[in-house]
Design a protein around this motif. Sequence first.
Motif, PDB file in Angstrom:
ATOM      1  N   PHE A  78       1.013  -1.334   0.020  1.00 20.64           N
ATOM      2  CA  PHE A  78      -0.135  -0.031   0.092  1.00 20.64           C
ATOM      3  C   PHE A  78       1.002   1.229   0.066  1.00 20.64           C
ATOM      4  O   PHE A  78       1.673   1.279   0.704  1.00 20.64           O
ATOM      5  CB  PHE A  78      -0.941  -0.023   1.059  1.00 20.64           C
ATOM      6  CG  PHE A  78      -2.198  -0.715   0.972  1.00 20.64           C
ATOM      7  CD1 PHE A  78      -3.522   0.164   0.833  1.00 20.64           C
ATOM      8  CD2 PHE A  78      -2.283  -1.890   0.896  1.00 20.64           C
ATOM      9  CE1 PHE A  78      -4.657  -0.327   0.452  1.00 20.64           C
ATOM     10  CE2 PHE A  78      -3.570  -2.519   0.549  1.00 20.64           C
ATOM     11  CZ  PHE A  78      -4.744  -1.648   0.502  1.00 20.64           C
ATOM     12  N   LEU A  79       0.451   2.250  -0.907  1.00 20.76           N
ATOM     13  CA  LEU A  79       1.450   3.303  -1.007  1.00 20.76           C
ATOM     14  C   LEU A  79       0.540   4.431  -0.244  1.00 20.76           C
ATOM     15  O   LEU A  79      -0.625   4.848  -0.450  1.00 20.76           O
ATOM     16  CB  LEU A  79       1.527   3.610  -2.236  1.00 20.76           C
ATOM     17  CG  LEU A  79       2.530   5.122  -2.371  1.00 20.76           C
ATOM     18  CD1 LEU A  79       3.941   4.821  -1.960  1.00 20.76           C
ATOM     19  CD2 LEU A  79       2.241   5.658  -4.020  1.00 20.76           C
ATOM     20  N   ARG A 117      11.301   4.109  -4.674  1.00 23.16           N
ATOM     21  CA  ARG A 117      10.386   2.874  -5.505  1.00 23.16           C
ATOM     22  C   ARG A 117       9.122   3.724  -6.369  1.00 23.16           C
ATOM     23  O   ARG A 117       8.857   3.326  -7.375  1.00 23.16           O
ATOM     24  CB  ARG A 117       9.466   2.314  -4.406  1.00 23.16           C
ATOM     25  CG  ARG A 117       8.361   1.598  -4.568  1.00 23.16           C
ATOM     26  CD  ARG A 117       8.811   0.036  -5.427  1.00 23.16           C
ATOM     27  NE  ARG A 117       7.813  -0.660  -5.781  1.00 23.16           N
ATOM     28  CZ  ARG A 117       7.643  -1.848  -4.975  1.00 23.16           C
ATOM     29  NH1 ARG A 117       8.298  -1.936  -3.928  1.00 23.16           N
ATOM     30  NH2 ARG A 117       6.690  -2.504  -5.184  1.00 23.16           N
ATOM     31  N   GLU A 121       8.445   2.921 -10.136  1.00 19.03           N
ATOM     32  CA  GLU A 121       7.102   2.658 -10.604  1.00 19.03           C
ATOM     33  C   GLU A 121       6.744   3.562 -11.695  1.00 19.03           C
ATOM     34  O   GLU A 121       6.255   2.968 -12.701  1.00 19.03           O
ATOM     35  CB  GLU A 121       6.144   2.770  -9.275  1.00 19.03           C
ATOM     36  CG  GLU A 121       5.863   1.453  -8.574  1.00 19.03           C
ATOM     37  CD  GLU A 121       5.118   1.726  -7.401  1.00 19.03           C
ATOM     38  OE1 GLU A 121       4.902   0.760  -6.819  1.00 19.03           O
ATOM     39  OE2 GLU A 121       4.325   2.685  -7.372  1.00 19.03           O
ATOM     40  N   GLN A 122       6.937   4.863 -11.500  1.00 22.93           N
ATOM     41  CA  GLN A 122       6.365   5.635 -12.400  1.00 22.93           C
ATOM     42  C   GLN A 122       7.255   5.350 -13.998  1.00 22.93           C
ATOM     43  O   GLN A 122       6.856   5.682 -15.048  1.00 22.93           O
ATOM     44  CB  GLN A 122       6.781   7.445 -11.978  1.00 22.93           C
ATOM     45  CG  GLN A 122       5.807   7.839 -11.057  1.00 22.93           C
ATOM     46  CD  GLN A 122       4.424   7.839 -11.460  1.00 22.93           C
ATOM     47  OE1 GLN A 122       4.124   7.604 -12.666  1.00 22.93           O
ATOM     48  NE2 GLN A 122       3.525   7.618 -10.675  1.00 22.93           N
ATOM     49  N   LEU A 124       8.385   2.514 -14.676  1.00 22.97           N
ATOM     50  CA  LEU A 124       7.861   1.170 -15.429  1.00 22.97           C
ATOM     51  C   LEU A 124       6.473   1.658 -15.844  1.00 22.97           C
ATOM     52  O   LEU A 124       6.178   1.295 -16.872  1.00 22.97           O
ATOM     53  CB  LEU A 124       7.525   0.319 -14.094  1.00 22.97           C
ATOM     54  CG  LEU A 124       8.615  -0.347 -13.711  1.00 22.97           C
ATOM     55  CD1 LEU A 124       8.393  -1.581 -12.646  1.00 22.97           C
ATOM     56  CD2 LEU A 124       9.351  -1.439 -14.855  1.00 22.97           C
ATOM     57  N   VAL A 125       5.833   2.409 -15.145  1.00 21.62           N
ATOM     58  CA  VAL A 125       4.535   2.829 -15.797  1.00 21.62           C
ATOM     59  C   VAL A 125       4.597   3.504 -17.097  1.00 21.62           C
ATOM     60  O   VAL A 125       4.042   3.169 -18.384  1.00 21.62           O
ATOM     61  CB  VAL A 125       3.639   3.640 -15.034  1.00 21.62           C
ATOM     62  CG1 VAL A 125       2.333   4.127 -15.692  1.00 21.62           C
ATOM     63  CG2 VAL A 125       3.058   2.851 -13.552  1.00 21.62           C
ATOM     64  N   ARG A 128       5.877   1.147 -19.673  1.00 27.30           N
ATOM     65  CA  ARG A 128       4.601   0.241 -19.916  1.00 27.30           C
ATOM     66  C   ARG A 128       3.639   0.877 -21.028  1.00 27.30           C
ATOM     67  O   ARG A 128       3.230   0.351 -21.922  1.00 27.30           O
ATOM     68  CB  ARG A 128       3.974  -0.074 -18.914  1.00 27.30           C
ATOM     69  CG  ARG A 128       2.473  -0.849 -19.256  1.00 27.30           C
ATOM     70  CD  ARG A 128       1.658  -1.611 -17.965  1.00 27.30           C
ATOM     71  NE  ARG A 128       0.507  -1.909 -18.492  1.00 27.30           N
ATOM     72  CZ  ARG A 128      -0.627  -1.461 -18.558  1.00 27.30           C
ATOM     73  NH1 ARG A 128      -0.574  -0.326 -17.534  1.00 27.30           N
ATOM     74  NH2 ARG A 128      -1.533  -1.860 -18.708  1.00 27.30           N
ATOM     75  N   GLU A 129       3.530   2.282 -20.550  1.00 25.52           N
ATOM     76  CA  GLU A 129       2.626   3.000 -21.542  1.00 25.52           C
ATOM     77  C   GLU A 129       3.385   3.097 -23.030  1.00 25.52           C
ATOM     78  O   GLU A 129       2.457   2.854 -24.007  1.00 25.52           O
ATOM     79  CB  GLU A 129       2.419   4.376 -21.023  1.00 25.52           C
ATOM     80  CG  GLU A 129       1.181   4.256 -20.055  1.00 25.52           C
ATOM     81  CD  GLU A 129       1.226   5.637 -19.281  1.00 25.52           C
ATOM     82  OE1 GLU A 129       1.850   6.510 -19.434  1.00 25.52           O
ATOM     83  OE2 GLU A 129       0.322   5.828 -18.510  1.00 25.52           O
ATOM     84  N   GLU A 132       3.099  -0.186 -24.414  1.00 26.15           N
ATOM     85  CA  GLU A 132       1.628  -0.447 -25.011  1.00 26.15           C
ATOM     86  C   GLU A 132       1.488   0.342 -26.311  1.00 26.15           C
ATOM     87  O   GLU A 132       0.712  -0.074 -27.156  1.00 26.15           O
ATOM     88  CB  GLU A 132       0.630  -0.051 -23.770  1.00 26.15           C
ATOM     89  CG  GLU A 132       0.419  -1.039 -22.986  1.00 26.15           C
ATOM     90  CD  GLU A 132      -0.565  -0.597 -21.771  1.00 26.15           C
ATOM     91  OE1 GLU A 132      -1.228  -1.271 -20.888  1.00 26.15           O
ATOM     92  OE2 GLU A 132      -0.897   0.697 -21.823  1.00 26.15           O
TER      93      GLU A 132
END
Lengths: 649, 274
Positions: A78-79, A117, A121-122, A124-125, A128-129, A132
């Motif tokens: 949980f963030l 982190r 994550e950002q 990674l996002v 990923r975007e 995608e």
Amino acid sequence: MIPENIDFFENAACGLLICGTDGAIVRVNKTFYKWLGYSESEFTTKSNIDTLFTLGSRFYFHAQLTPLLQLEGAVSEFLLSLKGKNGERVPMLVNAAQQIDGHITYNSFAFFLARERHSYEQQLVTARESAENSSRELLETQKTLKENQYFLGLAMKSAKMGVWNYDLVSSRIHFSEELLVLMGLSKDCSYHKPQNFYELIHPDDLSQFDDAINTAIEKNSDYEVEFRLKHSSGSWLSMESRGNVIFNSERICTNILSIFIDISEHKNSQKELADANKQLAEADRKKDEFLATLGHELRNPLAPIRNVLKLIEHDSECRQNLNDYYSMLNRHMTQIEHIVDDLLEVTRISRGRLELKRTMVDICEVTRMAIESSSALIEAGNHTLDVTFPSSTVMIYGDPTRLNQIIVNLLSNAAKYTPKGGHIRLSVQSIGTSIEIRVKDSGIGIPPEKLRAIFNMFTQLEPASERGQGGLGIGLALVKQLVEMHEGHVEVYSPGINEGTEFTVTVPIAPSSEPIEQPASEEEGQSISPKRILIVDDNEDAADSLGLLLEFDGHIIKVAYSGKKAIEVTETFRPSVILSDIGLPDISGYEVAKILRRQEVSKGIYMAAISGWGSQKDKQRALEAGFDQHFTKPLNLPELKSALRKIPL
Amino acid sequence: MNLVDRHNIKVIGERGPVIVLGHGFGCDQTMWKHVAPILANNYRVVLYDLMGCGKSDISMYSYSKYNSLNSYAMDLLEVIDEINSNAPVVFVGHSVSANIGLLASIESPNKFHSQVMVSPSPCFINNGDYNGGFTRADIEELCEAVESNFLKWSTSMAPIIMGAPEKPKLSAELGESFCRTEPEIAHHFARVTFFADHRADLPKCKIPTLILQCTDDFIAPTSVGDYLKQKLPKATLVKIKNVGHCPHMSAPQACLGAIDDFLKEYEFKHPAIL
């Protein structure tokens, strides 16, 4: 070795916190309060976990984390945002587990600083975007490619095309799906082997198919070849192959790549078109024949009428009113003759049967005669006519009858399409090596959109007055054709409706070196030695009236209405001249001539054929049959008389 | 699409009148696990997942349709119709579902015998004299927390990180957990839930209502319970000694007792028993 007495809890690599289910903090490690910027003593005042969170995170802690923890016994990742000593936001990842120790339930929490982190994550996002998006773009591209392939296939299919690829290295022929469909073959057919494929080519076309490819390889060029290819059903397809040759780096030809196009339908339609054209030509020929026949049929009754008119003219000296009737009939008669003559001429031209009788002629003389022929019509319209001639004689090499026809037509046209009391100007002018004949009127003019079609057959404008003769719409077409036969050209100019029209005929002047053969002038009144003349024509009126006309000149006339009768009469009548029609009901005029020429009695007889057919071939045929001369209908009386005068007694 | 699948409807208990349980934000019907089995001894208990939550059929979810709690109320009425009870039901709604029940009971009061609101709040944002507990900015911060926790990769990123998009089973396992919600839907639902204001609807509610109010609930402070008691025409307020927002999980017995008393008072029985 692990150092002894190390306080693992206090110095763990993560923040650790234990609290009751009500949130009351039981224990917290050094790492945790250090991260929040507190000293140990400062932190003891913070008694409830609730107070560590920012308001939003606290809300979320209660709304989501706590129920889940209760439900599942543990939560992870949980963030949540915690508040640092100085009020700063410290994002942390929270893992929690519920522990039951006897009757007491504890919640233990492990916190990790989430700044790194978070940014990881950002990333990674973002990654990923972007992945995608790339994958979406790839899908789009694939979709577009697929669509294009589909459209190409569709286009090839609709156009009946297919790809043929002869791989010389593997000695195999590849067919695109479209080509397989065209040939009625399946993918696993045996025609991938070149020798098998070549058997599908029509034996008669095989060498040109080979030649085309060999030449292309030799010259490294594209090629095109048509051939027949056997469909799996056994029927022949007409194919067109458009291809090129591909060489490798060692300049060895590796592939022959070609588009095959099934042109069977095209070929069929070409044949159909050719057949249709043939039919049309046949229909056109029949139409010409019909028009010719029509002309002849009209001409036949006209001849006697004309002859009778001449008779009336003779009698009119005694009776004044007859004279008026005569001139009226004469005017209309002239007009009808004119139309019929044009009709005949046009059909002769379109059937290639008109031949010019060319001689050196004075164009001014021809023009004068044409004015005379047209005067009745010009006068009837109350038009004034201005005429300009060049100062000296201008000779051209042409057919006087046709030249006359050209000018008469233009003058009649001007008279017809000019309202009563108009003005017509005729000028003959030599310009360089040409002669220009201009006929200009003050008439109704021609709208610009009709100018182009004015020389087309059967094209007409509304005449200027009710009185104007409609005609057949062939006058100007005839003019154009006759002018062109004289190596000249005709042009029309009109500023517009009611602005008048001007026609300009240009024909070349004869080179001066050409000997000028002046026709011997013969006076109408010159005495004629009377002759015995036999007229042969199944048109009784025509024969009779021509006879009567010739009797005026003192000749002795007999008529025969059939070929056999003519031969019979010749025996007894002993004519010195026989004028014979060709189309007779029993035996033809040619037969009559042949028979008579074989007999002693015909010796010295001057025989002339009078025929509707006037080509050189017709004339030749007449001469071969034994005629001395050939006259083309309509019979030109002065010409006949002149010929009669020339016959020795 | 059948409604049972659409809302993952589960019925437990074989006899008795019907009680429908509606879950709150951020979870699904599993949050009733301490309460439902006990209720099932005397009632037919109907559990369902709100559209977009749990195992509901999210292909039926639409951002425009679920832009207010009214659509959720319509879903509840459909669920009640689906279970084919020939008598009015009792609806127990936690938090946001308390508001959904409120709206549904105003729309079709005949379908409801009564309702139980667990930790309800008609409006989270303070407004004049009304103390909802939060400012608009607080709620915005909450929504941010929701957004960052439902980071896109939690469910849909997993298969790509694992390099196994072609193995849907693996990614389904990774993504599957209690109370999982599609990130975009969770965020949307948070805004619909926490920015809602249904105070004006309270007086329109004509059915008996039991309010279960925790003594220490950060999300729904006691002032809100008092407000509800005051505005609802037929309300009973029971305060449960509990810290937190989910008394049905942390204090199930207290909740069950209060519900039992309430239903007895309002004579909730199966028509066959009457």
